[in-house]
Design a protein around this motif. Structure first.
Motif, short mmCIF file in Angstrom:
data_model
loop_
_atom_site.label_atom_id
_atom_site.label_comp_id
_atom_site.label_asym_id
_atom_site.label_seq_id
_atom_site.Cartn_x
_atom_site.Cartn_y
_atom_site.Cartn_z
N VAL A 87 0.83 -1.21 0.00
CA VAL A 87 0.00 0.00 0.00
C VAL A 87 0.86 1.25 0.00
O VAL A 87 0.54 2.25 -0.66
N ASN A 88 1.98 1.22 0.71
CA ASN A 88 2.91 2.35 0.67
C ASN A 88 3.51 2.51 -0.72
O ASN A 88 3.75 3.63 -1.19
N ALA A 89 3.75 1.39 -1.38
CA ALA A 89 4.34 1.42 -2.72
C ALA A 89 3.40 2.06 -3.73
O ALA A 89 3.85 2.66 -4.71
N TRP A 90 2.09 1.91 -3.50
CA TRP A 90 1.13 2.51 -4.44
C TRP A 90 1.31 4.03 -4.53
O TRP A 90 1.04 4.62 -5.58
N ALA A 91 1.77 4.63 -3.45
CA ALA A 91 1.96 6.08 -3.45
C ALA A 91 3.20 6.49 -4.23
O ALA A 91 3.36 7.67 -4.58
N GLN A 92 4.07 5.53 -4.53
CA GLN A 92 5.31 5.85 -5.24
C GLN A 92 5.08 6.05 -6.73
O GLN A 92 5.71 6.91 -7.35
N ASN A 105 -7.88 -3.44 -7.38
CA ASN A 105 -9.17 -3.53 -6.69
C ASN A 105 -9.47 -2.26 -5.90
O ASN A 105 -10.59 -1.74 -5.92
N ALA A 106 -8.48 -1.77 -5.18
CA ALA A 106 -8.67 -0.56 -4.38
C ALA A 106 -8.94 0.65 -5.29
O ALA A 106 -9.82 1.47 -5.01
N PHE A 107 -8.19 0.72 -6.38
CA PHE A 107 -8.37 1.84 -7.31
C PHE A 107 -9.72 1.74 -8.01
O PHE A 107 -10.40 2.75 -8.23
N ASN A 201 -5.48 10.81 -2.31
CA ASN A 201 -6.02 11.69 -1.26
C ASN A 201 -7.39 11.25 -0.78
O ASN A 201 -8.02 11.96 0.02
N SER A 202 -7.84 10.10 -1.25
CA SER A 202 -9.19 9.65 -0.93
C SER A 202 -9.24 8.94 0.42
O SER A 202 -8.23 8.44 0.92
N ALA A 203 -10.45 8.87 0.95
CA ALA A 203 -10.66 8.14 2.21
C ALA A 203 -10.40 6.65 2.02
O ALA A 203 -9.96 5.97 2.95
N ILE A 204 -10.67 6.14 0.83
CA ILE A 204 -10.47 4.71 0.56
C ILE A 204 -9.00 4.34 0.79
O ILE A 204 -8.68 3.35 1.46
N LEU A 208 -7.38 2.55 4.36
CA LEU A 208 -6.67 1.27 4.20
C LEU A 208 -5.26 1.38 4.77
O LEU A 208 -4.80 0.49 5.49
N LEU A 209 -4.59 2.47 4.46
CA LEU A 209 -3.23 2.68 4.95
C LEU A 209 -3.21 2.76 6.47
O LEU A 209 -2.35 2.14 7.14
N GLN A 210 -4.16 3.46 7.06
CA GLN A 210 -4.22 3.60 8.52
C GLN A 210 -4.52 2.26 9.18
O GLN A 210 -3.91 1.91 10.20
N SER A 211 -5.43 1.50 8.60
CA SER A 211 -5.78 0.20 9.16
C SER A 211 -4.58 -0.74 9.18
O SER A 211 -4.32 -1.41 10.18
N LEU A 212 -3.84 -0.78 8.07
CA LEU A 212 -2.67 -1.66 8.00
C LEU A 212 -1.55 -1.17 8.91
O LEU A 212 -0.82 -1.99 9.50
#
Length: 219
Positions: A87-92, A105-107, A201-204, A208-212
C-alpha cells in the motif's frame, strides 16, 4: 303556485348560468396550459410523449456504470489482502498500483465512487484480450470490447479522441490482440493523470493505509 315554482326554477337556472362559463373557461385554460407543453417539443406533436421518451433515454444515460454492470461482473479480482509495504508502494507510482490485483481492486473501488469504473474495466478487458491466441476468440472478444466501451451507443463508453477511434475502426477490419493498444494507453494515461492523484487523497486509500499501519504496530 305553479307560477312561483316556474319563477323559482328560472332563478336557480339564472344563478347557475354564470358559473357554467367560468367553469368552462377554467377547463379551457387548464387544457391550454397542458397543450402548450407541446410548444417545447421538437416534433410538434399533439401530445408530449416524445418528451417522455427523450427523458427516459437521458435517464438511462445517467445510470452509473456499476449499476449497469451489477450482473455478471465481479466486484473485484481475486487477490490476497495487501500488505502495508504494498500500500505504501502505491503512493510511489501509478505503475506500482496497477501491477497488483489488490492495487487495482482498491483503485477500482475508488473509480466506482466517481462513476468512472468503465475505464478500469476497459483496461482489464484489453489485458485479457492480449492473452488470447485463438483467432475466433480474439474476434469475439474484440467485438464485445468495441460494443461495451467504444461504441457511442454504449452507456459504458470510454473517452477517446478521434485519432484513436479511427485507428480502432481500421483495426476492427481484422481484429488482433493489439486492436485496442492505442486506446488502452490513452485510458491508462487518463487514469494516471486524472484519477490517481485523487485516489491518493481519498478516504479509501487513507483508511486502508491507517488500518494496515495500526495492525503493524499491534503486531
Amino acid at each position: 303556485p305553479m307560477g312561483s315554482e316556474r319563477t323559482e326554477i328560472r332563478k336557480r337556472q339564472m344563478a347557475a348560468t354564470p358559473e357554467t362559463p367560468a367553469a368552462a373557461q377554467a377547463q379551457l385554460s387548464t387544457g391550454n396550459r397542458g397543450s402548450n407543453a407541446c410548444c417545447f417539443c421538437w416534433c410538434c406533436c399533439c401530445s408530449c410523449s416524445c418528451l417522455t421518451v427523450r427523458n427516459q433515454e437521458e435517464e438511462r444515460a445517467r445510470r452509473t456504470s456499476h449499476e449497469l454492470q451489477a450482473e455478471g461482473i465481479p466486484n473485484c479480482e481475486e487477490s490476497p489482502a495487501p500488505t502495508l509495504e504494498e500500500v505504501n508502494a502505491w503512493a510511489q507510482s501509478f505503475d506500482k498500483l496497477m501491477l497488483t490485483p489488490a492495487g487495482r481492486n482498491a483503485f477500482r473501488e475508488f473509480l466506482r465512487t466517481e462513476f468512472s469504473e468503465e475505464n478500469m474495466l476497459f483496461w482489464m478487458a484489453c489485458e485479457e484480450l492480449k492473452q488470447e491466441s485463438n483467432k475466433t476468440v480474439i474476434e469475439e472478444k474484440a467485438r464485445l470490447i468495441y460494443e461495451d466501451y467504444i461504441s457511442i451507443l454504449s452507456p459504458k463508453e470510454v473517452s477517446l479522441d478521434s485519432r484513436v477511434r479511427e485507428v480502432i475502426n481500421r483495426n476492427m477490419l481484422e481484429p488482433s490482440q493489439h486492436t485496442f493498444d492505442d486506446a488502452q494507453l490513452q485510458i491508462y494515461t487518463l487514469m494516471h493523470r486524472d484519477s490517481y492523484p485523487r485516489f491518493m487523497n481519498s478516504a479509501i486509500y487513507k483508511d486502508l493505509l491507517q488500518s494496515l499501519s495500526e495492525k503493524s504496530i499491534e503486531a
